[in-house]
Design a protein around this motif. Structure first.
Motif, PDB file in Angstrom:
ATOM      1  N   MET A  18       0.847  -1.191   0.000  1.00 54.73           N
ATOM      2  CA  MET A  18       0.000   0.000   0.000  1.00 54.73           C
ATOM      3  C   MET A  18       0.885   1.244   0.000  1.00 54.73           C
ATOM      4  O   MET A  18       2.054   1.193   0.349  1.00 54.73           O
ATOM      5  N   ASP A  19       0.316   2.393  -0.381  1.00 57.40           N
ATOM      6  CA  ASP A  19       1.095   3.628  -0.415  1.00 57.40           C
ATOM      7  C   ASP A  19       1.334   4.180   0.988  1.00 57.40           C
ATOM      8  O   ASP A  19       2.344   4.798   1.268  1.00 57.40           O
ATOM      9  N   LYS A  20       0.355   3.937   1.858  1.00 58.54           N
ATOM     10  CA  LYS A  20       0.421   4.546   3.180  1.00 58.54           C
ATOM     11  C   LYS A  20      -0.295   3.627   4.158  1.00 58.54           C
ATOM     12  O   LYS A  20      -1.363   3.110   3.849  1.00 58.54           O
ATOM     13  N   VAL A  21       0.291   3.439   5.331  1.00 56.83           N
ATOM     14  CA  VAL A  21      -0.342   2.619   6.377  1.00 56.83           C
ATOM     15  C   VAL A  21      -0.242   3.370   7.693  1.00 56.83           C
ATOM     16  O   VAL A  21       0.857   3.666   8.167  1.00 56.83           O
ATOM     17  N   ASP A  22      -1.383   3.730   8.265  1.00 52.80           N
ATOM     18  CA  ASP A  22      -1.398   4.392   9.577  1.00 52.80           C
ATOM     19  C   ASP A  22      -1.909   3.405  10.619  1.00 52.80           C
ATOM     20  O   ASP A  22      -2.973   2.817  10.426  1.00 52.80           O
ATOM     21  N   VAL A  23      -1.164   3.276  11.700  1.00 53.12           N
ATOM     22  CA  VAL A  23      -1.611   2.391  12.775  1.00 53.12           C
ATOM     23  C   VAL A  23      -1.914   3.237  14.005  1.00 53.12           C
ATOM     24  O   VAL A  23      -1.073   4.011  14.458  1.00 53.12           O
ATOM     25  N   THR A  24      -3.129   3.126  14.509  1.00 57.05           N
ATOM     26  CA  THR A  24      -3.481   3.782  15.770  1.00 57.05           C
ATOM     27  C   THR A  24      -3.845   2.660  16.718  1.00 57.05           C
ATOM     28  O   THR A  24      -4.624   1.772  16.362  1.00 57.05           O
ATOM     29  N   SER A  25      -3.273   2.662  17.910  1.00 54.94           N
ATOM     30  CA  SER A  25      -3.565   1.560  18.816  1.00 54.94           C
ATOM     31  C   SER A  25      -3.344   1.978  20.258  1.00 54.94           C
ATOM     32  O   SER A  25      -2.434   2.748  20.566  1.00 54.94           O
ATOM     33  N   ASP A  26      -4.203   1.508  21.130  1.00 53.12           N
ATOM     34  CA  ASP A  26      -4.027   1.742  22.553  1.00 53.12           C
ATOM     35  C   ASP A  26      -4.325   0.456  23.293  1.00 53.12           C
ATOM     36  O   ASP A  26      -5.331  -0.198  23.018  1.00 53.12           O
ATOM     37  N   PRO A  27      -3.453   0.109  24.245  1.00 50.79           N
ATOM     38  CA  PRO A  27      -3.690  -1.116  25.016  1.00 50.79           C
ATOM     39  C   PRO A  27      -5.104  -1.145  25.601  1.00 50.79           C
ATOM     40  O   PRO A  27      -5.567  -0.142  26.154  1.00 50.79           O
ATOM     41  N   ASP A  28      -5.783  -2.258  25.417  1.00 49.05           N
ATOM     42  CA  ASP A  28      -7.145  -2.507  25.920  1.00 49.05           C
ATOM     43  C   ASP A  28      -8.235  -1.655  25.272  1.00 49.05           C
ATOM     44  O   ASP A  28      -9.398  -1.766  25.642  1.00 49.05           O
ATOM     45  N   ILE A  29      -7.869  -0.808  24.317  1.00 43.95           N
ATOM     46  CA  ILE A  29      -8.901  -0.059  23.596  1.00 43.95           C
ATOM     47  C   ILE A  29      -9.065  -0.636  22.205  1.00 43.95           C
ATOM     48  O   ILE A  29     -10.176  -0.857  21.726  1.00 43.95           O
ATOM     49  N   GLY A  30      -7.934  -0.944  21.575  1.00 48.09           N
ATOM     50  CA  GLY A  30      -8.027  -1.579  20.270  1.00 48.09           C
ATOM     51  C   GLY A  30      -7.091  -0.973  19.250  1.00 48.09           C
ATOM     52  O   GLY A  30      -6.300  -0.071  19.565  1.00 48.09           O
ATOM     53  N   THR A  31      -7.194  -1.487  18.051  1.00 46.77           N
ATOM     54  CA  THR A  31      -6.264  -1.115  16.981  1.00 46.77           C
ATOM     55  C   THR A  31      -7.038  -0.746  15.724  1.00 46.77           C
ATOM     56  O   THR A  31      -8.010  -1.406  15.381  1.00 46.77           O
ATOM     57  N   THR A  32      -6.600   0.329  15.071  1.00 44.53           N
ATOM     58  CA  THR A  32      -7.183   0.726  13.791  1.00 44.53           C
ATOM     59  C   THR A  32      -6.060   0.848  12.769  1.00 44.53           C
ATOM     60  O   THR A  32      -5.064   1.523  13.012  1.00 44.53           O
ATOM     61  N   ILE A  33      -6.213   0.157  11.660  1.00 48.66           N
ATOM     62  CA  ILE A  33      -5.234   0.230  10.575  1.00 48.66           C
ATOM     63  C   ILE A  33      -5.911   0.956   9.419  1.00 48.66           C
ATOM     64  O   ILE A  33      -6.975   0.526   8.962  1.00 48.66           O
ATOM     65  N   ARG A  34      -5.315   2.040   8.956  1.00 47.91           N
ATOM     66  CA  ARG A  34      -5.855   2.780   7.822  1.00 47.91           C
ATOM     67  C   ARG A  34      -4.834   2.714   6.698  1.00 47.91           C
ATOM     68  O   ARG A  34      -3.683   3.101   6.867  1.00 47.91           O
ATOM     69  N   MET A  35      -5.271   2.181   5.576  1.00 50.85           N
ATOM     70  CA  MET A  35      -4.347   1.994   4.456  1.00 50.85           C
ATOM     71  C   MET A  35      -4.868   2.717   3.220  1.00 50.85           C
ATOM     72  O   MET A  35      -6.064   2.703   2.943  1.00 50.85           O
ATOM     73  N   MET A  36      -3.962   3.343   2.494  1.00 47.59           N
ATOM     74  CA  MET A  36      -4.337   4.067   1.284  1.00 47.59           C
ATOM     75  C   MET A  36      -3.571   3.503   0.101  1.00 47.59           C
ATOM     76  O   MET A  36      -2.416   3.104   0.242  1.00 47.59           O
ATOM     77  N   LYS A  37      -4.214   3.491  -1.036  1.00 53.50           N
ATOM     78  CA  LYS A  37      -3.517   3.109  -2.264  1.00 53.50           C
ATOM     79  C   LYS A  37      -4.133   3.827  -3.458  1.00 53.50           C
ATOM     80  O   LYS A  37      -5.343   3.950  -3.566  1.00 53.50           O
ATOM     81  N   GLN A  38      -3.252   4.275  -4.323  1.00 52.99           N
ATOM     82  CA  GLN A  38      -3.675   4.923  -5.563  1.00 52.99           C
ATOM     83  C   GLN A  38      -3.433   3.896  -6.676  1.00 52.99           C
ATOM     84  O   GLN A  38      -2.330   3.385  -6.820  1.00 52.99           O
ATOM     85  N   LEU A  39      -4.461   3.606  -7.434  1.00 52.54           N
ATOM     86  CA  LEU A  39      -4.255   2.709  -8.573  1.00 52.54           C
ATOM     87  C   LEU A  39      -3.584   3.519  -9.672  1.00 52.54           C
ATOM     88  O   LEU A  39      -4.044   4.609 -10.003  1.00 52.54           O
ATOM     89  N   THR A  40      -2.515   2.989 -10.218  1.00 51.78           N
ATOM     90  CA  THR A  40      -1.826   3.769 -11.248  1.00 51.78           C
ATOM     91  C   THR A  40      -2.019   3.146 -12.618  1.00 51.78           C
ATOM     92  O   THR A  40      -2.196   3.830 -13.612  1.00 51.78           O
ATOM     93  N   SER A  41      -2.044   1.840 -12.618  1.00 49.75           N
ATOM     94  CA  SER A  41      -2.063   1.120 -13.891  1.00 49.75           C
ATOM     95  C   SER A  41      -3.257   1.468 -14.770  1.00 49.75           C
ATOM     96  O   SER A  41      -3.110   1.746 -15.947  1.00 49.75           O
ATOM     97  N   THR A  42      -4.467   1.476 -14.185  1.00 52.41           N
ATOM     98  CA  THR A  42      -5.648   1.728 -15.010  1.00 52.41           C
ATOM     99  C   THR A  42      -5.543   3.089 -15.670  1.00 52.41           C
ATOM    100  O   THR A  42      -5.872   3.248 -16.823  1.00 52.41           O
ATOM    101  N   ARG A  43      -5.061   4.068 -14.900  1.00 43.16           N
ATOM    102  CA  ARG A  43      -4.944   5.403 -15.442  1.00 43.16           C
ATOM    103  C   ARG A  43      -3.958   5.421 -16.607  1.00 43.16           C
ATOM    104  O   ARG A  43      -4.233   5.955 -17.668  1.00 43.16           O
ATOM    105  N   ALA A  44      -2.807   4.802 -16.362  1.00 42.06           N
ATOM    106  CA  ALA A  44      -1.777   4.770 -17.393  1.00 42.06           C
ATOM    107  C   ALA A  44      -2.286   4.064 -18.649  1.00 42.06           C
ATOM    108  O   ALA A  44      -1.941   4.430 -19.769  1.00 42.06           O
ATOM    109  N   LEU A  45      -3.143   3.060 -18.442  1.00 45.13           N
ATOM    110  CA  LEU A  45      -3.607   2.283 -19.587  1.00 45.13           C
ATOM    111  C   LEU A  45      -4.703   2.980 -20.383  1.00 45.13           C
ATOM    112  O   LEU A  45      -4.747   2.891 -21.593  1.00 45.13           O
ATOM    113  N   CYS A  46      -5.590   3.658 -19.660  1.00 52.61           N
ATOM    114  CA  CYS A  46      -6.809   4.125 -20.330  1.00 52.61           C
ATOM    115  C   CYS A  46      -6.728   5.561 -20.816  1.00 52.61           C
ATOM    116  O   CYS A  46      -7.505   5.963 -21.666  1.00 52.61           O
TER     117      CYS A  46
END
Ligand SMILES: Nc1ncnc2c1ncn2[C@@H]1O[C@H](COP(=O)(O)OP(=O)(O)O)[C@@H](O)[C@H]1O
Ligand SMILES: Nc1ncnc2c1ncn2[C@@H]1O[C@H](COP(=O)(O)OP(=O)(O)O)[C@@H](O)[C@H]1O
Ligand SMILES: [Mg+2]
Ligand SMILES: [Mg+2]
Lengths: 77, 146, 146
Positions: free
Chosen positions: B117-145
């Motif tokens: 992925m282009d970017k991965v953000d991890v937010t986490s606190d003991p006993d509260i939980g974990t959130t992973i936020r991931m971003m990705k830009q598709l490049t191939s379709t744009r380049a192709l079309c």
């Protein structure tokens, strides 16, 4: 097992795992073929068009190889 | 085109496949390459497996939340658990680091997410939980079309 | 084994496929027959299309909620919208009845749901929304495996 297979066929009740597995082979084969021809990974639409399938069917067929129900398949084969 | 979806499911390993397929079906409307689609399914597997195995320690009554938003060529995937959390995020992200060496886990989950992925953000606190936020830009379709 | 999931998505027709695939992937862990799976996907399509077209009249900013629970051989699917609702449910359920004849809709959505599922409950209130709860017992797996 032969008995069960006959029952499945006669009844027209083919297990999902079985028919999707066949699709999975088709999808994998075509994907490799397009990869060679295009020199890159095909897009979902390209693959769908080449196979005369919908994107939805491709997504489902791709997953079947690794899902737990393939256990049933080996039992029935 | 913008579109979004949210999926919530019990923390059992059977649902890993559901999460992969739902994200793949959703993202396939952007016409990614099969390679991009495989990468996306792989990171979903890694994050969902982490939530089930590490976050909830396989308690099957807990819930994993997944959301996915697409906008143009941009994909955002969020995977969240309300499990035990991570005390040292930097350490957890290190290649080969695992808190369950006895399980033959690879310790490569975060490394795979960061590579695919282009970017991965991890937010986490003991006993509260974990959130992973991931971003990705598709490049191939744009380049192709275009 | 009991398992459950909830999916929420924007009311755009692109997400009809997402709903079908997610339910199919989820229900696949019960090892249904191809025929049963096709029936289930069809009723999901019908109910989701109704929510998008009739409930929200294609307003793309509204949300459709879908939940699915499995328990042994029993499947429960709930599809819910907070759209315009149905004033006369009995009339709506009649075969060939449609409030949008100009759209060449078939008027067979409810009839299909009732035929493919064991039980269909419709709760609806004008301007509050519509909830469709459908139940189905898979029989084939039991007959084959026991
Ligand atoms: N959702 C989570 N909740 C709690 N701990 C987590 C979570 N995800 C990851 N971790 C911690 O981060 C470590 C590294 O994760 P990962 O790179 O995926 O390797 P692995 O899963 O093989 O251990 C895990 O061993 C665990 O201690
Ligand atoms: N979710 C809904 N919200 C509002 N009205 C609905 C909903 N679902 C069904 N209806 C009403 O019930 C009628 C019959 O539905 P259906 O049998 O699926 O036929 P069709 O969709 O072809 O009209 C619709 O024409 C509509 O008036
Ligand atoms: Mg991991
Ligand atoms: Mg209808």
């Amino acid at each position: 097992i032969g008995e069960i297979q006959r029952f499945i066929r006669d009844d027209g009740t083919v297990k999902v795992s079985r028919s999707l597995k066949e699709l999975n082979h088709k999808v994998r084969g075509k994907k490799e073929e397009l990869m060679k021809n295009l020199g890159r990974s095909p897009t979902v639409n390209e693959l769908a068009e080449a196979l005369g399938m919908t994107r939805e069917e491709i997504v489902q067929a791709e997953e079947v190889g690794r899902s737990p129900q393939s256990i049933y398949e080996t039992v029935y084969e | 085109m913008r579109n979004e979806m949210t999926l919530e499911f019990l923390s059992v390993s059977e649902n890993e496949s559901l999460a992969r397929v739902a994200v793949a079906a959703f993202v396939s409307q952007m016409n990614p390459t099969m390679e991009e689609l495989t990468d996306i399914k792989t990171v979903v597997s890694e994050a969902v497996t982490n939530a089930i195995i590490h976050g909830y320690e396989e308690n099957p009554h807990q819930k994993v939340m997944l959301s996915c938003a697409i906008d143009g060529e941009q994909i955002e995937i969020i995977i969240k658990d309300e499990g035990k959390g991570i005390s040292d995020i930097e350490e957890a992200k290190e290649p080969l680091f695992t808190s369950k060496p006895e399980w033959e886990r690879s310790g490569m989950g975060f490394t795979i997410m960061e590579n695919f992925m282009d970017k991965v953000d991890v937010t986490s606190d003991p006993d509260i939980g974990t959130t992973i936020r991931m971003m990705k830009q598709l490049t191939s379709t744009r380049a192709l079309c275009n």
